[in-house]
Design a protein around this motif. Structure first.
Motif, PDB file in Angstrom:
ATOM      1  N   PHE A  14      52.012  52.763  15.998  1.00 40.63           N
ATOM      2  CA  PHE A  14      52.137  54.060  16.648  1.00 40.63           C
ATOM      3  C   PHE A  14      53.438  54.720  16.222  1.00 40.63           C
ATOM      4  O   PHE A  14      54.456  54.044  16.103  1.00 40.63           O
ATOM      5  CB  PHE A  14      52.177  53.903  18.176  1.00 40.63           C
ATOM      6  CG  PHE A  14      50.890  53.444  18.766  1.00 40.63           C
ATOM      7  CD1 PHE A  14      49.792  54.277  18.819  1.00 40.63           C
ATOM      8  CD2 PHE A  14      50.773  52.164  19.286  1.00 40.63           C
ATOM      9  CE1 PHE A  14      48.604  53.855  19.375  1.00 40.63           C
ATOM     10  CE2 PHE A  14      49.584  51.728  19.837  1.00 40.63           C
ATOM     11  CZ  PHE A  14      48.506  52.578  19.882  1.00 40.63           C
ATOM     12  N   PRO A  15      53.412  56.021  16.024  1.00 41.68           N
ATOM     13  CA  PRO A  15      54.685  56.687  15.760  1.00 41.68           C
ATOM     14  C   PRO A  15      55.567  56.573  16.998  1.00 41.68           C
ATOM     15  O   PRO A  15      55.108  56.758  18.115  1.00 41.68           O
ATOM     16  CB  PRO A  15      54.291  58.137  15.496  1.00 41.68           C
ATOM     17  CG  PRO A  15      52.881  58.276  15.938  1.00 41.68           C
ATOM     18  CD  PRO A  15      52.290  56.906  16.050  1.00 41.68           C
ATOM     19  N   GLY A  16      56.800  56.179  16.813  1.00 38.11           N
ATOM     20  CA  GLY A  16      57.707  56.032  17.949  1.00 38.11           C
ATOM     21  C   GLY A  16      57.401  54.829  18.804  1.00 38.11           C
ATOM     22  O   GLY A  16      57.657  54.831  19.998  1.00 38.11           O
ATOM     23  N   ALA A  17      56.823  53.785  18.219  1.00 41.20           N
ATOM     24  CA  ALA A  17      56.474  52.592  18.985  1.00 41.20           C
ATOM     25  C   ALA A  17      57.716  51.964  19.607  1.00 41.20           C
ATOM     26  O   ALA A  17      58.795  51.997  19.040  1.00 41.20           O
ATOM     27  CB  ALA A  17      55.773  51.577  18.081  1.00 41.20           C
ATOM     28  N   VAL A  18      57.553  51.402  20.785  1.00 44.44           N
ATOM     29  CA  VAL A  18      58.645  50.764  21.505  1.00 44.44           C
ATOM     30  C   VAL A  18      58.940  49.409  20.840  1.00 44.44           C
ATOM     31  O   VAL A  18      58.012  48.644  20.578  1.00 44.44           O
ATOM     32  CB  VAL A  18      58.274  50.555  22.992  1.00 44.44           C
ATOM     33  CG1 VAL A  18      59.402  49.881  23.743  1.00 44.44           C
ATOM     34  CG2 VAL A  18      57.910  51.877  23.637  1.00 44.44           C
ATOM     35  N   TYR A  65      54.051  50.491  27.780  1.00 41.37           N
ATOM     36  CA  TYR A  65      54.654  50.018  29.030  1.00 41.37           C
ATOM     37  C   TYR A  65      53.580  49.707  30.074  1.00 41.37           C
ATOM     38  O   TYR A  65      53.695  48.733  30.820  1.00 41.37           O
ATOM     39  CB  TYR A  65      55.657  51.032  29.571  1.00 41.37           C
ATOM     40  CG  TYR A  65      57.003  50.925  28.918  1.00 41.37           C
ATOM     41  CD1 TYR A  65      57.932  49.985  29.355  1.00 41.37           C
ATOM     42  CD2 TYR A  65      57.364  51.747  27.869  1.00 41.37           C
ATOM     43  CE1 TYR A  65      59.176  49.865  28.765  1.00 41.37           C
ATOM     44  CE2 TYR A  65      58.602  51.636  27.260  1.00 41.37           C
ATOM     45  CZ  TYR A  65      59.500  50.698  27.719  1.00 41.37           C
ATOM     46  OH  TYR A  65      60.723  50.579  27.120  1.00 41.37           O
ATOM     47  N   LEU A  66      52.537  50.518  30.140  1.00 39.74           N
ATOM     48  CA  LEU A  66      51.453  50.264  31.088  1.00 39.74           C
ATOM     49  C   LEU A  66      50.709  48.969  30.747  1.00 39.74           C
ATOM     50  O   LEU A  66      50.270  48.249  31.643  1.00 39.74           O
ATOM     51  CB  LEU A  66      50.482  51.439  31.134  1.00 39.74           C
ATOM     52  CG  LEU A  66      50.994  52.688  31.843  1.00 39.74           C
ATOM     53  CD1 LEU A  66      50.015  53.840  31.666  1.00 39.74           C
ATOM     54  CD2 LEU A  66      51.259  52.425  33.308  1.00 39.74           C
ATOM     55  N   GLN A  67      50.585  48.664  29.464  1.00 37.21           N
ATOM     56  CA  GLN A  67      49.953  47.405  29.068  1.00 37.21           C
ATOM     57  C   GLN A  67      50.764  46.214  29.570  1.00 37.21           C
ATOM     58  O   GLN A  67      50.206  45.245  30.075  1.00 37.21           O
ATOM     59  CB  GLN A  67      49.818  47.318  27.551  1.00 37.21           C
ATOM     60  CG  GLN A  67      48.660  48.097  27.004  1.00 37.21           C
ATOM     61  CD  GLN A  67      48.525  47.891  25.516  1.00 37.21           C
ATOM     62  OE1 GLN A  67      49.495  47.985  24.775  1.00 37.21           O
ATOM     63  NE2 GLN A  67      47.311  47.610  25.080  1.00 37.21           N
TER      64      GLN A  67
END
Length: 83
Positions: A14-18, A65-67
């Motif tokens: 994902f672009p901007g992945a954490v 974060y929700l995952q």
């Protein structure tokens, strides 16, 4: 999303992945919050989910974060017999 091919496997970035370290730290902190709270697990879950959705992060980051939140909640609630 960008497709990345590594050793005969395809994964999505994902672009901007954490960063993984940040998610791991969140997982540890979140587990402590669930365990040490005076509230029921479902109440803690709701407050955490609301906090995540209220941020101005990209949706991809919120999803990550929700995952983690779902994983921690499911694991702890299952162990406590709340599921």
């Amino acid at each position: 999303m960008n497709e990345v091919i590594t050793e005969n496997a395809v994964s999505w970035i994902f672009p901007g992945a954490v960063p993984l370290q940040q998610l791991q730290h969140y997982r540890e902190t979140l587990a402590d919050n669930f365990i040490n709270s005076d509230l029921e697990y479902l109440e803690v879950y709701g407050m955490q989910a609301n906090a995540i959705m209220s941020t101005d992060w990209p949706n991809e980051n919120k999803f990550q974060y929700l995952q983690v939140l779902d994983d921690v909640f499911t694991d702890l609630a299952d162990k406590a017999g709340c599921l």
